[in-house]
Design an enzyme around this catalytic site. Structure first.
Site, PDB file in Angstrom:
ATOM      1  N   ASP A 273       0.842  -1.194   0.000  1.00 29.60           N
ATOM      2  CA  ASP A 273       0.000   0.000   0.000  1.00 29.60           C
ATOM      3  C   ASP A 273       0.881   1.249   0.000  1.00 29.60           C
ATOM      4  OD1 ASP A 273      -1.895   1.990   0.474  1.00 29.60           O
ATOM      5  OD2 ASP A 273      -1.981   1.578   2.627  1.00 29.60           O
TER       6      ASP A 273
ATOM      7  N   ASN B 186      -0.536   4.534  -0.403  1.00 31.19           N
ATOM      8  CA  ASN B 186      -1.223   5.776  -0.027  1.00 31.19           C
ATOM      9  C   ASN B 186      -1.816   5.750   1.379  1.00 31.19           C
ATOM     10  OD1 ASN B 186      -3.382   4.103  -0.403  1.00 31.19           O
ATOM     11  ND2 ASN B 186      -4.318   5.278  -2.080  1.00 31.19           N
TER      12      ASN B 186
ATOM     13  N   ASP C 256      -4.109   3.895   2.834  1.00 32.42           N
ATOM     14  CA  ASP C 256      -5.521   3.609   3.091  1.00 32.42           C
ATOM     15  C   ASP C 256      -5.749   2.170   3.568  1.00 32.42           C
ATOM     16  OD1 ASP C 256      -5.120   2.167   0.777  1.00 32.42           O
ATOM     17  OD2 ASP C 256      -6.756   3.091  -0.360  1.00 32.42           O
TER      18      ASP C 256
ATOM     19  N   ASP D  70      -2.077  -1.475  -3.665  1.00 39.06           N
ATOM     20  CA  ASP D  70      -2.457  -0.777  -4.891  1.00 39.06           C
ATOM     21  C   ASP D  70      -1.458  -1.032  -6.016  1.00 39.06           C
ATOM     22  OD1 ASP D  70      -0.296   0.980  -4.097  1.00 39.06           O
ATOM     23  OD2 ASP D  70      -1.731   2.059  -2.833  1.00 39.06           O
TER      24      ASP D  70
ATOM     25  N   ASP E 146      -6.610 -11.389 -14.249  1.00 44.96           N
ATOM     26  CA  ASP E 146      -7.594 -12.435 -14.009  1.00 44.96           C
ATOM     27  C   ASP E 146      -8.745 -12.239 -14.980  1.00 44.96           C
ATOM     28  OD1 ASP E 146      -8.635 -14.622 -12.440  1.00 44.96           O
ATOM     29  OD2 ASP E 146      -7.573 -13.763 -10.740  1.00 44.96           O
TER      30      ASP E 146
ATOM     31  N   ASP F 113     -10.560 -17.647 -14.582  1.00 44.23           N
ATOM     32  CA  ASP F 113     -11.229 -18.014 -13.340  1.00 44.23           C
ATOM     33  C   ASP F 113     -12.444 -18.911 -13.578  1.00 44.23           C
ATOM     34  OD1 ASP F 113     -11.772 -17.429 -10.388  1.00 44.23           O
ATOM     35  OD2 ASP F 113     -13.642 -16.733 -11.301  1.00 44.23           O
TER      36      ASP F 113
ATOM     37  N   GLU G  27      -8.137 -22.120 -14.500  1.00 43.53           N
ATOM     38  CA  GLU G  27      -8.542 -22.710 -13.226  1.00 43.53           C
ATOM     39  C   GLU G  27      -9.559 -23.801 -13.579  1.00 43.53           C
ATOM     40  OE1 GLU G  27     -10.243 -21.385  -8.846  1.00 43.53           O
ATOM     41  OE2 GLU G  27     -11.141 -20.493 -10.622  1.00 43.53           O
TER      42      GLU G  27
ATOM     43  N   HIS H 258      -4.663 -17.652  -3.648  1.00 37.17           N
ATOM     44  CA  HIS H 258      -5.546 -16.769  -2.871  1.00 37.17           C
ATOM     45  C   HIS H 258      -6.783 -17.489  -2.348  1.00 37.17           C
ATOM     46  CE1 HIS H 258      -7.291 -17.044  -6.802  1.00 37.17           C
ATOM     47  NE2 HIS H 258      -8.420 -16.531  -6.349  1.00 37.17           N
ATOM     48  N   ASP H 259      -7.078 -18.676  -2.866  1.00 38.55           N
ATOM     49  CA  ASP H 259      -8.268 -19.433  -2.460  1.00 38.55           C
ATOM     50  C   ASP H 259      -7.951 -20.570  -1.497  1.00 38.55           C
ATOM     51  OD1 ASP H 259     -10.336 -18.106  -3.723  1.00 38.55           O
ATOM     52  OD2 ASP H 259     -10.127 -19.223  -5.594  1.00 38.55           O
TER      53      ASP H 259
END
Length: 556
Positions: free
Chosen positions: A21, A23, A25, A29, A98, A199, A256, A328-329
């Site tokens: 990150d 910025n 928040d 990003d 993706d 995906d 996938e 990520h899954d």
């Protein structure tokens, strides 16, 4: 097998929300990815796959896309994306995005227009059925729990969603819809993308006409996979997509694909396959249960070995599979594939080498190269992932106490992989100066880039050695294209295999703490990879330390 530009590469998956990150928040990003390109280049990465950063309400972390032609402001701008593609190109790297085209977001313009006029053009972009009193069109259960049918706002119809209710399925039977998908793919490839990760693609083909199946839980619903087993003809869609998009651009595509039939594999990733490659999920799905995560069987070292070798045998030499330890899954691979209590730097390196040396394209998920681990959950209130929350409810409904239900789902939670990347031992692991969107794993003070970069014996530097071996001109042909043959396959808690081409390499991993002795099939010419400072060789016999892994070059 025809040789392609991507086959000797190393790929890396970034989950943008959790990478870096810039910025403050609390959300990663695109400028953060640009800032870390040199880190990835130094690691040896060639291909970078970004999980979705399109405009999205983030009901399913960006896999619900409201505009395929725009970047979500949380992640940056289209100018940032253009700069990322250009900066990667300068470093000889390729960016993948993706491709999420089984469904879009219910906030997409197409769906809004379908609500306004369900019998018009855009109504046919989705699967709509007339609503009946106390009766669903089918009894299919969505991947996230509950029925796949939801009321279409302002109408007397219902729409199909095999994932979240905010992810209406696109109707691939409609040629107009397919044209829109191909137009978007080509728009991105013309921008300079290297290709796509595709995906949930098997879901685009439904078994028609739709009908009910035997219920498999007390909710009266059935697993969506029952329908997919019956669906035929997906190749027409995938072949058309390949010919209209990937092929003219010589783009890389990785699917996938969870349930392709063995006889279809050459169609998927052969010389003229629908995709360049597809992920091996054999290890991932092992031990699964239709009852839910709470009923899953834990994978043993022998199970892991068998799963890897099954995939390698199916692939033969007709295509390239993409090998993963995690994504990520999934939970963190070191917490999933290493027996409980045995997870440490030594065993992490063993797992890394056993996976990385398999035939195929290696994919590293962010933080995997550090040996990042599952996060300890104290309460279900700490969980963000919708899939984990649903599985927790399933476990409670099955009679598990709250503590037992939390433990059952925590081991498999997708949040494990989504905690922020651990860059340093500073505040928030150096990920953000603000408040991170998901809490940082508390072990970041011990496991982080800054610390491991300075430690020659770290997991990070071990990954660098594996990547360097794959790219070494002396061994590249064997590591990339060589055949894979199991060695001593029946030996308990030993995973070993040859890689054979112009050289013969032997990969040997002792998948336990107890020492094992093996006899080599020939003289050891050179030790190429070792996660210990020593090797105990007596003639052709090797005594393997606990969780020792070796990559040996054998004499001709």
């Amino acid at each position: 097998m025809e040789r392609k530009w991507w086959q000797d590469k190393v790929a890396y998956q970034i989950y943008p929300k959790s990478f870096y990150d810039t910025n403050g928040d609390g959300i990663g990003d695109l400028p953060g990815i640009i800032e870390k390109l040199d880190y990835l280049k130094d690691l040896g990465v060639d291909i970078i796959w970004l999980s979705p950063c399109y405009r999205s309400p983030l009901a399913d972390q960006g896999y619900d896309i409201s505009d395929y032609y725009d970047i979500d402001p949380r992640f940056g701008t289209m100018e940032d994306m253009d700069r990322l593609i250009a900066e990667a190109k300068k470093r000889g790297m390729y960016i993948l995005m993706d491709l999420v085209v089984n469904h879009c977001s219910d906030e997409h313009e197409w769906f809004k227009k379908a609500c306004q006029d369900p019998d018009g053009k855009y109504g046919n972009f989705f699967y709509l059925r007339d609503k009946k009193e106390d009766e669903l069109p089918t009894n299919w259960r969505s991947y996230f729990g509950g029925p796949v049918w939801e009321d279409l706002p302002g109408t007397n119809k219902q729409y199909l969603h095999v994932f979240h209710k905010k992810q209406p399925d696109l109707n691939w039977e409609n040629p107009e819809l397919r044209e829109e998908v191909y137009k978007n793919i080509n728009w991105w490839l013309d921008k300079g993308l290297g290709g796509f990760r595709i995906d949930a693609i098997i879901n685009i083909k439904k078994a028609l006409p739709m009908h009910n199946y035997e219920p498999d839980r007390e909710d009266g619903l059935c697993y969506i996979g029952k329908m997919l087993e019956e669906a035929t003809g997906i190749g027409e869609f995938l072949g058309e997509m390949r010919d209209r998009t990937f092929k003219p651009h010589d783009a890389f595509s990785v699917g996938e694909v969870f349930n392709a039939k063995d006889e279809e594999l050459p169609d998927f990733i052969g010389d003229n396959g629908y995709f360049s490659s597809m992920f091996d999920f054999n290890e991932t799905i092992f031990g699964g249960s239709e009852k839910g995560w709470y009923d899953c069987k834990e994978i043993t070292p022998d199970d892991y070995k068998r799963c890897c070798f099954e995939t390698q045998a199916k692939m033969g030499n007709f295509g390239f599979v993409s090998n993963i330890i995690e994504n990520h899954d999934e939970p963190r691979g070191v917490s999933h594939y290493i027996p409980e209590g045995d997870c440490c730097n030594t065993s992490k390196k063993m797992l890394a080498a056993l996976n990385f040396m398999l035939r195929g394209l290696p994919f590293i998920y962010q933080g995997q190269e550090l040996g990042m681990e599952n996060v300890p959950f104290k309460s279900i209130d700490e969980v963000d992932d919708i899939s984990t929350l649903d599985e927790y409810k399933v476990a409670l409904d099955a009679g598990l106490a709250p503590d037992a239900a939390l433990k059952a789902v925590a081991r498999r939670s997708r949040d494990n992989a989504r905690t922020p990347m651990q860059w340093s031992d500073g505040k928030n692991a150096g990920f953000t100066t603000g408040t991170p969107w998901l809490r940082v794993n508390p072990n970041y003070t011990a496991i982080n880039v800054e610390k491991e970069a300075q430690d020659p014996d770290s997991v990070l530097n071990f990954y660098k050695k594996l990547i360097a071996l794959r790219k070494d001109p002396e061994y590249k042909e064997t590591v990339v294209y060589g055949a894979l043959e199991p060695f001593m396959e029946e030996r308990h808690n030993l995973m070993a295999y040859y890689r054979k081409w112009d050289k013969t390499l032997l990969v040997v991993g002792n998948y336990q703490w107890d020492e094992q002795e093996i006899e080599l099939p020939g003289a050891c010419k050179k030790v190429l990879i070792n996660n210990y400072p020593d090797v105990v060789i007596d003639g052709n016999k090797i005594k393997l330390h606990g969780y020792q892994v070796l990559v040996l070059e054998l004499a001709a």
